[in-house]
Design an enzyme around this catalytic site. Structure first.
Site, mmCIF file in Angstrom:
data_model
loop_
_atom_site.group_PDB
_atom_site.id
_atom_site.type_symbol
_atom_site.label_atom_id
_atom_site.label_comp_id
_atom_site.label_asym_id
_atom_site.label_seq_id
_atom_site.Cartn_x
_atom_site.Cartn_y
_atom_site.Cartn_z
ATOM 1 N N GLU A 1 -43.274 19.253 -18.902
ATOM 2 C CA GLU A 1 -42.757 19.696 -17.610
ATOM 3 C C GLU A 1 -42.879 21.209 -17.506
ATOM 4 O O GLU A 1 -42.026 21.942 -18.025
ATOM 5 C CB GLU A 1 -41.280 19.321 -17.473
ATOM 6 N N SER B 1 -42.071 18.265 -9.749
ATOM 7 C CA SER B 1 -42.428 17.981 -8.349
ATOM 8 C C SER B 1 -43.371 16.788 -8.182
ATOM 9 O O SER B 1 -44.249 16.810 -7.326
ATOM 10 C CB SER B 1 -42.986 19.242 -7.674
ATOM 11 N N GLY C 1 -36.185 15.330 -8.144
ATOM 12 C CA GLY C 1 -35.876 15.211 -6.711
ATOM 13 C C GLY C 1 -36.302 13.895 -6.075
ATOM 14 O O GLY C 1 -35.500 13.233 -5.402
ATOM 15 N N GLU D 1 -33.748 22.588 -18.234
ATOM 16 C CA GLU D 1 -32.468 23.085 -17.692
ATOM 17 C C GLU D 1 -31.423 23.191 -18.806
ATOM 18 O O GLU D 1 -30.612 24.109 -18.818
ATOM 19 C CB GLU D 1 -31.995 22.156 -16.560
ATOM 20 N N ASN E 1 -34.952 11.109 -13.246
ATOM 21 C CA ASN E 1 -33.937 12.012 -13.802
ATOM 22 C C ASN E 1 -33.037 12.450 -12.650
ATOM 23 O O ASN E 1 -33.404 13.311 -11.865
ATOM 24 C CB ASN E 1 -34.635 13.221 -14.447
ATOM 25 N N GLY F 1 -38.726 21.279 -9.442
ATOM 26 C CA GLY F 1 -37.893 21.494 -8.264
ATOM 27 C C GLY F 1 -38.435 22.558 -7.325
ATOM 28 O O GLY F 1 -37.739 22.984 -6.395
ATOM 29 N N HIS G 1 -34.431 18.900 -22.052
ATOM 30 C CA HIS G 1 -34.884 19.267 -20.696
ATOM 31 C C HIS G 1 -34.776 20.784 -20.529
ATOM 32 O O HIS G 1 -33.854 21.411 -21.058
ATOM 33 C CB HIS G 1 -34.020 18.543 -19.652
ATOM 34 N N LYS H 1 -30.325 14.020 -12.766
ATOM 35 C CA LYS H 1 -29.618 15.286 -13.027
ATOM 36 C C LYS H 1 -28.159 15.146 -12.570
ATOM 37 O O LYS H 1 -27.595 14.064 -12.695
ATOM 38 C CB LYS H 1 -30.338 16.445 -12.339
HETATM 39 P P1 PGA Z 1 -38.457 17.629 -10.069
HETATM 40 O O1 PGA Z 1 -37.739 17.633 -11.497
HETATM 41 O O2 PGA Z 1 -39.196 16.321 -9.953
HETATM 42 O O3 PGA Z 1 -37.346 17.745 -9.092
HETATM 43 O O4 PGA Z 1 -39.392 18.804 -10.062
HETATM 44 C C1 PGA Z 1 -38.400 17.129 -12.629
HETATM 45 C C2 PGA Z 1 -37.494 17.240 -13.831
HETATM 46 O O5 PGA Z 1 -36.807 18.272 -13.986
HETATM 47 O O6 PGA Z 1 -37.439 16.329 -14.672
#
Ligand code: PGA
Length: 253
Positions: free
Chosen positions: A169, A215, A237, A99, A9, A175, A97, A11
């Site tokens: 998640e 993460s 990330g 976010e 992802n 993140g 998601h 983003k």
């Molecule tokens: P992250 O994000 O691996 O940076 O924690 C995961 C996601 O939001 O899909």
């Protein structure tokens, strides 16, 4: 065997050129995927065609959109419909998601409509669920995520929902560098599968991949993916670093 999936992802990251280079670097690793293994790249809308061409000749490498609109079409300036994605041969779409739930006020009801739009347009939704920190601290995460599934997915007929991909998640792990422990991940994945089984039966529940997100890195992927009910990861990330994501793909069962 149930599908095992490494989903990137991106983003809102990478210039177009950085995205091209990232895809080149990952594909240069020449990881050949088994029939049950998939690598999916959820990239920004303007990069969909570039990414689709990059993976075109690769077995089990696919491209996903990060979102689609909940309506079929109409006066929604700046939005993208599932039908548009289908017309570009995009077969997957991230839906719900955390976010987007937070910054774009996406509700469980709206997400049910997005999921419908996806299926009506032959797109497999990668449906995200997961609890915020205060819910985890109160110990009510199971009820919280079960409600997300029920309100957004349980109107679907069995032969439709069996095609979905779910990504669990925990928001406190996204993140932040904090990962759910393997025990925490396995426990809630198993619970989610039991909730699906309660509604649709064991056979359907056993077919649906449930990815872990939050993460995931090269150094913890193998351990997380080794859990019986963790079928890969949705990776933010670490999906932006070729060497990291290559190891994450290789960590699939
Ligand atoms: P992250 O994000 O691996 O940076 O924690 C995961 C996601 O939001 O899909």
């Amino acid at each position: 065997m149930r599908k095992q999936i490494a989903a990137a992802n991106w983003k809102m990251n990478c210039t177009f050129q950085e995205g091209e280079k990232l895809m080149d670097n990952i594909l240069e690793a020449n990881i050949s995927l088994s029939d049950h293994q998939l690598a999916i790249f959820a990239v920004p809308f303007p990069y969909l065609l570039m990414t689709r061409s990059a993976v075109e000749l690769e077995k089990n490498y696919f491209v996903a959109a990060q979102n689609c609109h909940h309506q079929k079409s109409g006066a929604y300036t700046g939005e993208i419909s599932a039908g548009m994605l289908h017309s570009m041969n995009i077969n997957y779409c991230v839906v719900g998601h955390s976010e987007r739930r937070e910054y774009n006020a996406e509700t469980n009801t709206m997400l049910a409509e997005k999921v419908n739009q996806c299926f009506e347009n032959f797109i497999i939704p990668i449906f995200c669920c997961g609890e915020p920190l205060n819910i985890r601290e109160a110990g009510t995460q199971n009820d919280y995520v079960a409600a997300q599934l029920k309100e957004s997915l349980f109107h679907l007929p069995a032969d439709t929902i069996k095609n979905i991909i779910i990504a669990y998640e925990p928001i406190w792990a996204i993140g932040t560098g904090k990962t759910a422990s393997t025990a925490q991940a396995q426990e809630i994945h198993q619970y989610l599968r039991s909730v699906i089984a309660g509604q649709y039966g064991e056979e359907i529940a056993n077919e649906i991949p449930i990815l872990y997100g939050g993460s995931v890195k090269a150094n913890n992927a193998k351990e997380l993916f080794s859990c019986a009910d963790v079928d890969g990861g949705l990776v933010g990330g670490a999906s932006l670093i070729a060497a990291e994501f290559i190891e994450i793909i290789k960590a699939l069962k």
